[in-house]
Design an enzyme around this catalytic site. Structure first.
Site, mmCIF file in Angstrom:
data_model
loop_
_atom_site.group_PDB
_atom_site.id
_atom_site.type_symbol
_atom_site.label_atom_id
_atom_site.label_comp_id
_atom_site.label_asym_id
_atom_site.label_seq_id
_atom_site.Cartn_x
_atom_site.Cartn_y
_atom_site.Cartn_z
ATOM 1 N N SER A 124 0.821 -1.203 0.000
ATOM 2 C CA SER A 124 0.000 0.000 0.000
ATOM 3 C C SER A 124 0.856 1.254 0.000
ATOM 4 O O SER A 124 0.329 2.351 -0.116
ATOM 5 C CB SER A 124 -0.973 0.004 1.177
ATOM 6 N N HIS A 145 -3.591 -3.695 -5.513
ATOM 7 C CA HIS A 145 -3.814 -3.231 -4.139
ATOM 8 C C HIS A 145 -5.253 -3.445 -3.715
ATOM 9 O O HIS A 145 -6.150 -2.708 -4.126
ATOM 10 C CB HIS A 145 -3.421 -1.746 -4.042
ATOM 11 N N GLU A 157 -6.819 -1.272 -6.626
ATOM 12 C CA GLU A 157 -6.015 -0.301 -7.375
ATOM 13 C C GLU A 157 -4.968 -1.092 -8.162
ATOM 14 O O GLU A 157 -4.138 -1.789 -7.567
ATOM 15 C CB GLU A 157 -5.324 0.689 -6.431
ATOM 16 N N ASN A 195 -5.106 6.160 -0.490
ATOM 17 C CA ASN A 195 -4.346 6.558 0.699
ATOM 18 C C ASN A 195 -3.783 7.969 0.583
ATOM 19 O O ASN A 195 -3.382 8.566 1.570
ATOM 20 C CB ASN A 195 -3.226 5.561 0.987
HETATM 21 P P1 NAI Z 1 0.160 -9.544 8.025
HETATM 22 O O1 NAI Z 1 1.231 -9.230 8.985
HETATM 23 O O2 NAI Z 1 -1.213 -9.871 8.529
HETATM 24 O O3 NAI Z 1 0.628 -10.791 7.113
HETATM 25 C C1 NAI Z 1 1.871 -10.861 6.488
HETATM 26 C C2 NAI Z 1 2.242 -12.334 6.360
HETATM 27 O O4 NAI Z 1 3.397 -12.436 5.528
HETATM 28 C C3 NAI Z 1 2.600 -12.987 7.672
HETATM 29 O O5 NAI Z 1 1.824 -14.147 7.851
HETATM 30 C C4 NAI Z 1 4.087 -13.308 7.539
HETATM 31 O O6 NAI Z 1 4.449 -14.522 8.172
HETATM 32 C C5 NAI Z 1 4.245 -13.417 6.052
HETATM 33 N N1 NAI Z 1 5.583 -13.120 5.550
HETATM 34 C C6 NAI Z 1 6.404 -12.115 5.891
HETATM 35 N N2 NAI Z 1 7.531 -12.144 5.168
HETATM 36 C C7 NAI Z 1 7.429 -13.228 4.341
HETATM 37 C C8 NAI Z 1 8.255 -13.770 3.337
HETATM 38 N N3 NAI Z 1 9.439 -13.270 3.040
HETATM 39 N N4 NAI Z 1 7.829 -14.872 2.688
HETATM 40 C C9 NAI Z 1 6.621 -15.415 2.980
HETATM 41 N N5 NAI Z 1 5.799 -14.938 3.918
HETATM 42 C C10 NAI Z 1 6.192 -13.838 4.594
HETATM 43 O O7 NAI Z 1 0.127 -8.331 7.002
HETATM 44 P P2 NAI Z 1 -1.081 -7.814 6.082
HETATM 45 O O8 NAI Z 1 -1.854 -6.822 6.830
HETATM 46 O O9 NAI Z 1 -1.778 -8.991 5.505
HETATM 47 O O10 NAI Z 1 -0.273 -7.030 4.949
HETATM 48 C C11 NAI Z 1 0.418 -7.684 3.929
HETATM 49 C C12 NAI Z 1 0.716 -6.694 2.817
HETATM 50 O O11 NAI Z 1 -0.499 -6.095 2.352
HETATM 51 C C13 NAI Z 1 1.625 -5.543 3.204
HETATM 52 O O12 NAI Z 1 2.413 -5.212 2.101
HETATM 53 C C14 NAI Z 1 0.625 -4.450 3.520
HETATM 54 O O13 NAI Z 1 1.188 -3.163 3.387
HETATM 55 C C15 NAI Z 1 -0.417 -4.691 2.459
HETATM 56 N N6 NAI Z 1 -1.762 -4.188 2.753
HETATM 57 C C16 NAI Z 1 -2.306 -4.282 4.001
HETATM 58 C C17 NAI Z 1 -3.593 -3.813 4.231
HETATM 59 C C18 NAI Z 1 -4.198 -3.903 5.572
HETATM 60 O O14 NAI Z 1 -5.188 -3.205 5.839
HETATM 61 N N7 NAI Z 1 -3.706 -4.745 6.478
HETATM 62 C C19 NAI Z 1 -4.401 -3.204 3.164
HETATM 63 C C20 NAI Z 1 -3.765 -3.228 1.869
HETATM 64 C C21 NAI Z 1 -2.482 -3.657 1.696
#
Ligand code: NAI
Length: 504
Positions: A124, A145, A157, A195
């Site tokens: 994001s 996104h 997006e 955003n």
């Molecule tokens: P989260 O922390 O809930 O999940 C991330 C997951 O990725 C974790 O389960 C972790 O173990 C895993 N992970 C981390 N590094 C890794 C790697 N190298 N290889 C494989 N798995 C790996 O995070 P969330 O909230 O799901 O966010 C994920 C992405 O989505 C980020 O880039 C965030 O900026 C983006 N995003 C988040 C939103 C939100 O509201 N939470 C909305 C839109 C985008």
């Protein structure tokens, strides 16, 4: 002809957290076999049971038949080695929000998947251009996104970096549409569309609070009941979490080289410092303890029944006043911009100047200003403010008339542009600037804000409804009042005003 990937194509999802699990669910329900990978086995377990529970709920609500639901659940395959991604046609990455980590993952993936496989990132805040830069084929890297929760929020997006190919952006756009989403195209710029354009919704609320224009509960009720937003800025920030909301503001501010338009708020920083992160910690602007009393908005009690109401010009509030107040006479006061003369008070719509400044400019002390409403005919509350020169009695008559018209009157201190008007003007301004800089089209901008943050109306459509001239005047007045670059008008606004052209 659609360029969406075929339903038989395999979709990889990397990262099984909040977003990855949701994206995997969406793709599986759309008919794809999904390969879901995460470094953390617990995250994978949780994602698998979460998806099964969500699909089960859809079956119970009769939105899905049981066998189709079961097949969708079975299509999500957990993999524990990245090498198993080799059959994927599209991989969506939703891992940690760090450039180095995402680059490392994509470089590794390039050695595994076919050269046609599209590599999408759900970032994001990170530049798609930067993520793609070290790749052998940067043209296949694209932003996809989603919004949280991905199964429910329909906006996607589709973000292009400098090297992203048209065909790849188009394929991800068409695939998102085939998955039941509303995609929009965006250029990779900080905050993409939503955003970035949403920043003033929080920022103007925080400014108002910082200048003691009103308390949080009063601003929230005005933004909801008068502005037509689903939630006020403070209750929404409490829901999002101040750590997250503050980090996004800071990241956009830094990414735009400290453009004052995006300056973060000290008030929010203090909440983060205190660990008062909102609902998730039980305290933010509001206290969420079981026994805590929800603070009530201030509703005006200083009022009296006016003896005479003379309507002014045919502005929207005029219609509502006429419909809601029985004893409005037929005489008229033709003073430019006047909504009504209520005994000794002169009621105007805010134009970005304070009531005090307008009283001085008009040479009339008893100036009372009303805030913008999305729809005065159906609004339950309106905000009111008075010039410092205005007598308490004159103001009480104006407050009385609006109360008689069945509005809950929320008093604000005399802040330039009040609450809804300055927020909407700044949302229109940011939206115009994004379009002016080629981030997206006007149509995609409004769609993104309606679907990504549930605004009652796209900011550009809202600006057109109010008139570009009015928005421009509010911005000019705010800029003059504060002497800050923050309120400078986007060049597109005077361009449209003076040419008579429109956003749409
Ligand atoms: P989260 O922390 O809930 O999940 C991330 C997951 O990725 C974790 O389960 C972790 O173990 C895993 N992970 C981390 N590094 C890794 C790697 N190298 N290889 C494989 N798995 C790996 O995070 P969330 O909230 O799901 O966010 C994920 C992405 O989505 C980020 O880039 C965030 O900026 C983006 N995003 C988040 C939103 C939100 O509201 N939470 C909305 C839109 C985008």
């Amino acid at each position: 002809m659609t360029q969406a990937i075929q339903t038989s194509a395999i979709v990889g999802v990397i990262g099984a957290g909040a977003m990855g699990a949701g994206i995997a669910q969406v793709a599986a329900l759309a008919g794809h076999t999904v390969l879901l990978y995460d470094l953390d086995a617990k995250a994978l377990d949780k994602a698998r049971s979460g998806i099964a529970a969500n699909v089960q709920r859809l079956i119970e609500k009769k939105k899905l038949d049981e066998s189709a639901g079961q097949r969708a659940i079975d299509r999500v395959r957990i993999i524990t080695s990245l090498a198993d991604m080799r059959t994927a046609s599209l991989v969506v990455e939703a891992i940690a929000e760090r450039l180095d980590v995402k680059r490392a993952l994509f470089s590794e993936l390039e050695g595994i998947v076919s050269s046609e496989c599209i590599l999408a990132t759900n970032t994001s805040s990170i530049s798609i251009t930067a993520i793609a830069a070290p790749m052998k084929y940067p043209s296949r890297v694209v932003g996809m996104h989603f919004f949280n929760p991905a199964p429910l929020m329909v906006l996607v997006e589709v973000v292009r970096g400098l090297a992203t190919s048209d065909a790849v952006a188009r394929a991800v756009y068409d695939t998102s549409a085939a998955w039941g989403k509303k995609p929009v195209h965006a250029k990779s710029t900080p905050g993409f569309i939503v955003n970035r354009v949403a920043r003033p919704f929080y920022a103007e609320g925080l400014r108002l609070l910082n200048e003691q224009g009103a308390d949080a509960a009063s601003i929230d009720i005005v933004m909801r009941d008068s502005g037509g937003f689903r939630m006020g800025p403070f209750e929404l920030m409490d829901l999002i979490g101040h750590d997250v909301n503050f980090a996004v503001t800071q990241s956009v501010f830094n990414a735009y080289f400290n453009d004052p338009r995006f300056t973060p708020s000290l008030i929010q920083q203090e909440l983060v410092n205190a660990g008062f992160l909102g609902r998730k910690t039980g305290r933010g602007f509001y206290d969420y303890a079981a026994d805590a009393e929800k603070p009530a908005a201030r509703i005006e009690t200083n009022m009296r029944t006016p003896s005479k109401i003379v309507l002014g010009q045919r502005v929207p509030l005029y219609e509502a006043l006429q419909a809601r107040i029985a004893e409005v006479g037929n005489s008229r006061n033709e003073m430019p911009g006047l909504i009504a003369q209520i005994d000794d008070a002169y009621l105007f719509l805010t134009d970005g100047r304070t009531a005090t400044e307008r009283a001085h400019a008009l040479g009339i002390d008893n100036i009372v200003l009303v805030d913008l409403a999305l729809d005065y005919a159906n609004a339950r509350s309106v905000a009111l403010t008075r010039a410092r020169q205005c007598t308490v009695d004159a103001y009480a008559a104006a407050a009385g008339a609006l109360t008689q018209a069945a509005y809950a009157v929320v008093p604000l201190n005399d802040i330039a542009g009040m609450a809804v008007m300055r927020t909407v003007a700044m949302l229109v301004n940011e939206a115009a600037d994004a379009v002016n800089q080629g981030v997206c089209t006007s149509a995609d901008l409004d769609l993104a804000m309606e679907k990504g943050v549930n605004y009652p109306l796209g900011p550009l459509a809202w600006g057109e409804r109010l008139g570009i001239e009015r928005i421009h005047d509010v911005l000019i007045h705010l800029a003059a009042h504060y002497g800050e670059d923050r309120y400078r008008a986007s060049p597109l606004i005077p361009a449209l005003r003076y040419s008579g052209q429109r956003f749409h």
